[in-house]
Design a protein around this motif. Structure first.
Motif, PDB file in Angstrom:
ATOM      1  N   LEU A  69       0.833  -1.204   0.000  1.00 36.47           N
ATOM      2  CA  LEU A  69       0.000   0.000   0.000  1.00 36.47           C
ATOM      3  C   LEU A  69       0.867   1.254   0.000  1.00 36.47           C
ATOM      4  CD1 LEU A  69      -2.645   1.619   0.255  1.00 36.47           C
ATOM      5  CD2 LEU A  69      -2.459   1.324   2.738  1.00 36.47           C
ATOM      6  N   SER A 315      -8.746   2.652   0.486  1.00 33.90           N
ATOM      7  CA  SER A 315      -9.876   1.771   0.139  1.00 33.90           C
ATOM      8  C   SER A 315      -9.730   1.223  -1.272  1.00 33.90           C
ATOM      9  CB  SER A 315     -11.195   2.541   0.257  1.00 33.90           C
ATOM     10  OG  SER A 315     -11.361   3.092   1.530  1.00 33.90           O
ATOM     11  N   TYR A 317      -7.027   0.670  -3.026  1.00 39.98           N
ATOM     12  CA  TYR A 317      -6.006  -0.370  -3.128  1.00 39.98           C
ATOM     13  C   TYR A 317      -6.489  -1.682  -2.512  1.00 39.98           C
ATOM     14  CZ  TYR A 317      -1.706  -2.975  -2.905  1.00 39.98           C
ATOM     15  OH  TYR A 317      -0.772  -3.961  -3.057  1.00 39.98           O
ATOM     16  N   CYS A 318      -7.069  -1.619  -1.312  1.00 35.34           N
ATOM     17  CA  CYS A 318      -7.566  -2.840  -0.678  1.00 35.34           C
ATOM     18  C   CYS A 318      -8.595  -3.538  -1.565  1.00 35.34           C
ATOM     19  CB  CYS A 318      -8.178  -2.509   0.673  1.00 35.34           C
ATOM     20  SG  CYS A 318      -6.993  -1.990   1.940  1.00 35.34           S
ATOM     21  N   ARG A 321      -6.801  -4.974  -4.907  1.00 35.26           N
ATOM     22  CA  ARG A 321      -5.875  -6.026  -4.497  1.00 35.26           C
ATOM     23  C   ARG A 321      -6.654  -7.275  -4.060  1.00 35.26           C
ATOM     24  NH1 ARG A 321      -0.606  -6.489  -2.323  1.00 35.26           N
ATOM     25  NH2 ARG A 321      -0.326  -8.679  -1.794  1.00 35.26           N
ATOM     26  N   ALA A 322      -7.765  -7.064  -3.351  1.00 35.50           N
ATOM     27  CA  ALA A 322      -8.595  -8.204  -2.942  1.00 35.50           C
ATOM     28  C   ALA A 322      -9.169  -8.925  -4.152  1.00 35.50           C
ATOM     29  CB  ALA A 322      -9.720  -7.725  -2.026  1.00 35.50           C
ATOM     30  N   ILE A 502      -5.785  -1.656   7.673  1.00 32.52           N
ATOM     31  CA  ILE A 502      -5.555  -1.892   6.240  1.00 32.52           C
ATOM     32  C   ILE A 502      -5.639  -3.385   5.943  1.00 32.52           C
ATOM     33  CG2 ILE A 502      -3.867  -1.746   4.368  1.00 32.52           C
ATOM     34  CD1 ILE A 502      -5.194   0.932   5.111  1.00 32.52           C
ATOM     35  N   ASP A 503      -4.956  -4.167   6.749  1.00 31.16           N
ATOM     36  CA  ASP A 503      -4.986  -5.615   6.530  1.00 31.16           C
ATOM     37  C   ASP A 503      -6.384  -6.184   6.800  1.00 31.16           C
ATOM     38  OD1 ASP A 503      -2.325  -6.000   5.701  1.00 31.16           O
ATOM     39  OD2 ASP A 503      -1.618  -5.949   7.769  1.00 31.16           O
ATOM     40  N   TYR A 506      -8.495  -5.400   3.708  1.00 30.19           N
ATOM     41  CA  TYR A 506      -8.118  -6.292   2.603  1.00 30.19           C
ATOM     42  C   TYR A 506      -8.706  -7.698   2.807  1.00 30.19           C
ATOM     43  CZ  TYR A 506      -5.153  -9.771   0.321  1.00 30.19           C
ATOM     44  OH  TYR A 506      -4.692 -10.854  -0.371  1.00 30.19           O
TER      45      TYR A 506
END
Length: 527
Positions: A69, A315, A317-318, A321-322, A502-503, A506
């Motif tokens: 991130l 948000s 990126y999560c 990426r998810a 963040i984790d 995700y």
């Protein structure tokens, strides 16, 4: 090996210029100190372009995406760069780039995406058991953040100072932009050697601009009366002192007269050098003023992410990426009956009313095209309507964490804390699109996967912000929950959120893609 920052790389490989006195000869004691003694036990900032991005994931646990991130934030100075970096990662993960202007040839099990205006992106993976009429599971976020943007005629001179005229975008905390090391980034249109016109992204990484505050000696009551700058006359960045010779100005005499005052010749020269093109070939621009300080970890336990544009790139990126990781392995889509989708929009901070904003039918057009293409033209009665009714949208936008110095600004029973999980947002006046049903489904997802949630309701004596959730929910009647990662300093040039959140976000979004279908099937609610 832990990832190392750009500064560390430069120091480790520093060699004094041959034509200048050696640093070590002027400071003999310096040569006896190892550069490594200046570093903490682990890097706090993202890695440089020359360092493999995968190494940044070593920040925190092996399963953490925090380091990645930070890399994304440091690449994504503008909505254009955020979209371009998401595009790069999707292509690297095997997603196929589509063009909205061309025919699509989609297949169950396929992974696809397209961009619009290079500031809006829609990506999706089609379940191998998907049939037209089945639902779409969507996470939507936005790529823009409050900032300063260059005016069409940005060049001005005051007191022999070269100034850059800007306009405010969104509802920023503008006082935080004073006394920061600023630069410019965005996109420009460049004339090609063959007469064509090319879209190029530019980012000037070095400090180029500054908005100085007025010395307290000239504003004695500022601490009593408050700092109240006039946004038209006081919020103008300083770029340079006017040169005695007019060489730069003379270079601009032959330029397009429409661009004569658009960019100062010095700024135009800096941008052209970044793009390796002639200054005269720059024919148009969309540039943001940006903070040059890198995103990094902070706090006594390195538990905070300190960065600009957390709202809402964290948000975004999560979410994508998810999506990538939920269908990255062979077999991930074998039993999936739905379409997994992420939609990243521009212009949320100013109401979403644009071709690249959530107010445009971009996402719904994509959903219709997927159903129509898979149906091979044999679209039955009510296919699209049934698809929308069976779909579910997660509107992901950053949330207001409780501020320890201003606890009374939160309703006393709804005070989300950083590091305590995703926040489900509620508002009886539909500023958020969450309902009792959608909140239950989303919370049940977290319960099954042991992921924490919190709740937020604004005080009755305060106004409530909004998101793209109500806009999209009312567009075609799609079930929606509004949620977000708790943060402080929202809309400041420098924001803060918890690393663990963040984790959590995700993992929550990945679980949504992988298991929402099975949870949704268990719910029996009258239509």
């Amino acid at each position: 090996m832990a990832a190392i920052s750009r500064l560390q790389v430069q120091l480790l490989h520093f060699t004094p210029p041959l034509k200048s006195p050696s640093v070590f000869s002027r400071f003999p004691h310096f040569s006896r100190i190892s550069p490594r003694k200046f570093f903490t036990h682990r890097p706090l900032c993202s890695v440089s372009d020359s360092t493999p991005q995968s190494s940044s994931s070593e920040i925190g646990s092996s399963s953490s995406i925090v380091g990645d991130l930070l890399d994304y934030l440091n690449e994504s100075w503008t909505q254009f760069h955020a979209t371009a970096e998401a595009k790069r990662q999707l292509v690297a993960a095997g997603f196929h780039l589509l063009n909205e202007d061309e025919d699509w040839n989609l297949k169950p099990g396929g992974r696809y995406f397209f961009t619009r205006n290079m500031s809006c992106l829609v990506a999706f993976s089609i379940g191998e058991k998907y049939v037209p009429g089945n639902g779409f599971h969507v996470i939507a976020a936005h790529t823009d953040s409050p900032c300063l943007k260059l005016k069409p005629k940005s060049s001005s001179n005051k007191c022999n100072c070269l100034m850059v005229n800007v306009q405010t975008y969104g509802g920023g905390l503008w006082h935080t932009w004073f006394d920061r090391d600023l630069s410019v980034a965005g996109r420009v249109i460049v004339r090609g050697s063959d007469g064509s016109y090319l879209h190029k992204l530019v980012k000037v990484r070095r400090p180029l601009l500054r908005i100085p505050t007025l010395a307290i000696h000239l504003d004695r009551t500022v601490n009593q009366d408050g700092f109240k700058p006039n946004l038209e006359t006081h919020l103008i960045p300083l770029m340079a002192m006017k040169m005695e010779d007019n060489s730069m100005e003379s270079k601009n005499e032959g330029n397009d007269p429409l661009l004569k005052d658009a960019l100062h010749p010095l700024l135009k020269q800096v941008i052209s050098e970044e793009l390796c093109c002639a200054a005269d070939d720059i024919v148009s621009f969309e540039l943001n003023v940006c903070d040059t300080q890198p995103s990094c970890l902070g706090g006594g336990n390195e538990e905070f992410i300190l960065s600009g544009r957390l709202d809402n790139l964290a948000s975004s990126y999560c979410a994508f990426r998810a999506l990538i990781d939920s269908c990255g392995s062979h077999g991930d889509l074998i039993s999936e009956q739905a379409v997994r989708m992420v939609a990243l929009f521009d212009n949320e901070e100013v109401g979403s009313g644009s071709i690249q904003g959530a107010g445009a039918p971009t996402m719904f057009q994509a959903m219709r095209r997927v159903a129509s293409d898979i149906a091979q033209g044999h679209v039955g009665e009510g296919v699209f309507e049934r698809a929308f009714r069976q779909s579910f949208l997660v509107s992901a936008d950053m949330a207001h964490g409780v501020h320890p110095n201003f606890m009374d600004k939160h309703e006393e029973h709804h005070r989300p804390e950083m590091q305590k999980g995703l926040v489900i947002k509620h508002n009886a006046n539909q500023r958020y699109a969450t309902s009792g049903v959608t909140a239950f489904l989303f919370r049940e997802l977290g319960r099954i996967h042991n992921l924490p949630t919190q709740d937020f309701v604004v005080r009755n004596d305060m106004g409530c912000g909004s998101t793209i959730g109500p806009i999209l929910a009312s567009g075609v009647g799609i079930r929606t929950v509004d949620c977000g990662i708790p943060q402080l300093s929202m809309h400041s040039i420098r924001e803060i959120c918890g690393k663990e959140d963040i984790d959590t976000a995700y993992k929550y979004f990945k679980a949504f893609y992988q298991s929402f279908s099975s949870i949704d099937r268990k719910l029996k609610v009258d239509a």
